[in-house]
Design an enzyme around this catalytic site. Structure first.
Site, mmCIF file in Angstrom:
data_model
loop_
_atom_site.group_PDB
_atom_site.id
_atom_site.type_symbol
_atom_site.label_atom_id
_atom_site.label_comp_id
_atom_site.label_asym_id
_atom_site.label_seq_id
_atom_site.Cartn_x
_atom_site.Cartn_y
_atom_site.Cartn_z
ATOM 1 N N ASP A 111 -25.264 -107.801 -0.183
ATOM 2 C CA ASP A 111 -25.853 -109.113 -0.438
ATOM 3 C C ASP A 111 -27.234 -108.939 -1.076
ATOM 4 O O ASP A 111 -28.021 -108.105 -0.641
ATOM 5 C CB ASP A 111 -25.967 -109.891 0.875
ATOM 6 C CG ASP A 111 -26.282 -111.360 0.668
ATOM 7 O OD1 ASP A 111 -26.043 -111.866 -0.446
ATOM 8 O OD2 ASP A 111 -26.736 -112.005 1.628
ATOM 9 N N HIS A 121 -29.880 -112.433 7.724
ATOM 10 C CA HIS A 121 -28.580 -112.725 8.333
ATOM 11 C C HIS A 121 -28.728 -112.867 9.848
ATOM 12 O O HIS A 121 -28.976 -111.888 10.550
ATOM 13 C CB HIS A 121 -27.574 -111.608 8.016
ATOM 14 C CG HIS A 121 -27.330 -111.430 6.546
ATOM 15 N ND1 HIS A 121 -26.864 -110.250 6.009
ATOM 16 C CD2 HIS A 121 -27.477 -112.279 5.498
ATOM 17 C CE1 HIS A 121 -26.739 -110.383 4.697
ATOM 18 N NE2 HIS A 121 -27.108 -111.607 4.364
ATOM 19 N N SER A 166 -31.128 -107.920 6.172
ATOM 20 C CA SER A 166 -30.082 -108.002 7.201
ATOM 21 C C SER A 166 -30.450 -107.041 8.331
ATOM 22 O O SER A 166 -31.546 -107.142 8.877
ATOM 23 C CB SER A 166 -28.711 -107.693 6.588
ATOM 24 O OG SER A 166 -27.689 -107.910 7.534
#
EC number: 3.1.1.61
Length: 355
Positions: free
Chosen positions: A295, A199, A172
């Site tokens: 995540d 992401h 991310s």
């Protein structure tokens, strides 16, 4: 609980209307204050000297001096965490990928009536990213050179052969610049497929996949629904779609879908990693890299339980030590390594896995 000292933000945009929107969003949080504004890159450089903001939000398209040129100057002379404010267009996506390579920490979509994201969600994203940027260690704040593309990397698109082994990667904030370093070092003959969740919104993932493809010996593309997962190819989950791998006619196949957001994001890495573990079992390597949130932690557990090998980026080289920390805290990570060792560790892990 409010911070004892507010995060001072400089907002840079040639539109007074956009500066007002960003100011209102930022100052709706008690921990943030907008210390100054600038209308273009030249004014931003003048004000960063005197105001010394903690974080800068920087528009890309501006008169006199654009955001990319301002970013390069600021990172070389007055290193400060910078968040790019990008239009959700192909041109905006390509410029944003360049900015992340030059040293920007992250980016946010430019607020507008046409973007398909509600204002509260956008507000929460902007505030969270500013707060994370303010914590970034100073060692990450520097002008980085974009990679020069080698003529030797011009590669033929490999004939597809279904993969029997897979590497599942989650990243991310800080991921794009870190992943470029990993992909640059990976060999072209990996004898495994790579499934990557970074992401990013729609359009940006396509530009990012194209950039990875240009610097990597592997073939890299944005994933398409229903395509077979082939060895020596890397598949980037498209923005706004979850990506999983399923078996179809005995072949590993990409499945894209718009399910509910997971951990507030779509694509999310956890469903991808869990599905890869189901399909490839112990022939799986799981990797969690820099990023905020958690995540990838559940995905790491799923891969380890199937007998796969797991890797997390270390704290010292993670721009944001959120996702790798959550992964490490599961107790299911085999190797915690610095960024410059991730590619080598993936190759080493694959050597331990049957073909």
């Amino acid at each position: 609980m409010p911070l004892s000292k507010k995060i001072r933000v400089m907002v840079v945009d040639d539109s007074a209307f956009m500066r007002r929107i960003l100011r209102d969003i930022l100052e709706s949080d008690p921990d943030i204050e907008v210390c100054c504004e600038a209308r273009d890159g030249i004014e931003a450089i003048e004000k960063v000297k005197t105001e010394k903001p903690d974080v800068i939000t920087l528009d890309i398209e501006m008169p006199r001096m654009n955001g990319l040129d301002a970013l390069k100057f600021i990172m070389s002379k007055y290193p400060t965490p910078v968040i790019m404010v990008s239009a959700l267009t192909q041109e905006g996506a390509e410029a944003t990928i360049k900015a992340l390579e030059y040293g920007a920490i992250d980016f946010i979509p430019k607020p507008s009536s046409s973007i398909s994201i509600n204002m509260r969600e956008l507000r929460d994203e902007i505030i969270a990213k500013v707060k994370e940027a303010a914590k970034v260690p100073r060692r990450f704040l520097q002008l980085r050179r974009r990679r020069v593309l080698s003529e030797q990397l011009k590669k033929a698109k490999k004939v597809g052969e279904p993969a029997r082994r897979a590497v599942a990667i989650a990243a991310s904030t800080g991921g794009p610049q870190s992943l470029l370093k990993v992909f640059e070092k990976l060999p072209g003959e990996l004898d495994a497929a790579i499934l990557l969740v970074q992401h990013m919104p729609p359009g940006f993932t396509r530009s990012f996949a194209a950039r990875l493809d240009r610097i990597s010996k592997l073939n890299v593309k944005e994933a398409e629904d229903g395509e077979v997962v082939n060895k020596d190819w890397a598949y980037v989950a498209p923005g706004d779609y979850h990506m999983e791998v399923t078996l179809r006619n005995g072949k590993p196949t990409i499945k894209l879908y718009k399910g509910p957001k997971i951990h507030g994001v779509r694509p999310a890495a956890d469903p991808m990693m869990k599905s890869v573990a189901e399909v490839f079992g112990r022939r799986t390597v799981g990797v969690v890299m820099t990023g905020m949130g958690r995540d990838g932690a559940e995905g790491i557990v799923a891969i380890k339980r199937k007998g796969g090998i797991t890797i997390a980026q270390d704290k010292e080289t993670s721009i944001i030590y959120g996702m790798p920390k959550a992964a490490a805290e599961t107790g299911m990570v085999d190797y915690i390594v610095p960024l410059d060792k991730i590619a080598d560790t993936i190759v080493m892990a694959l050597r331990k896995i049957p073909r």
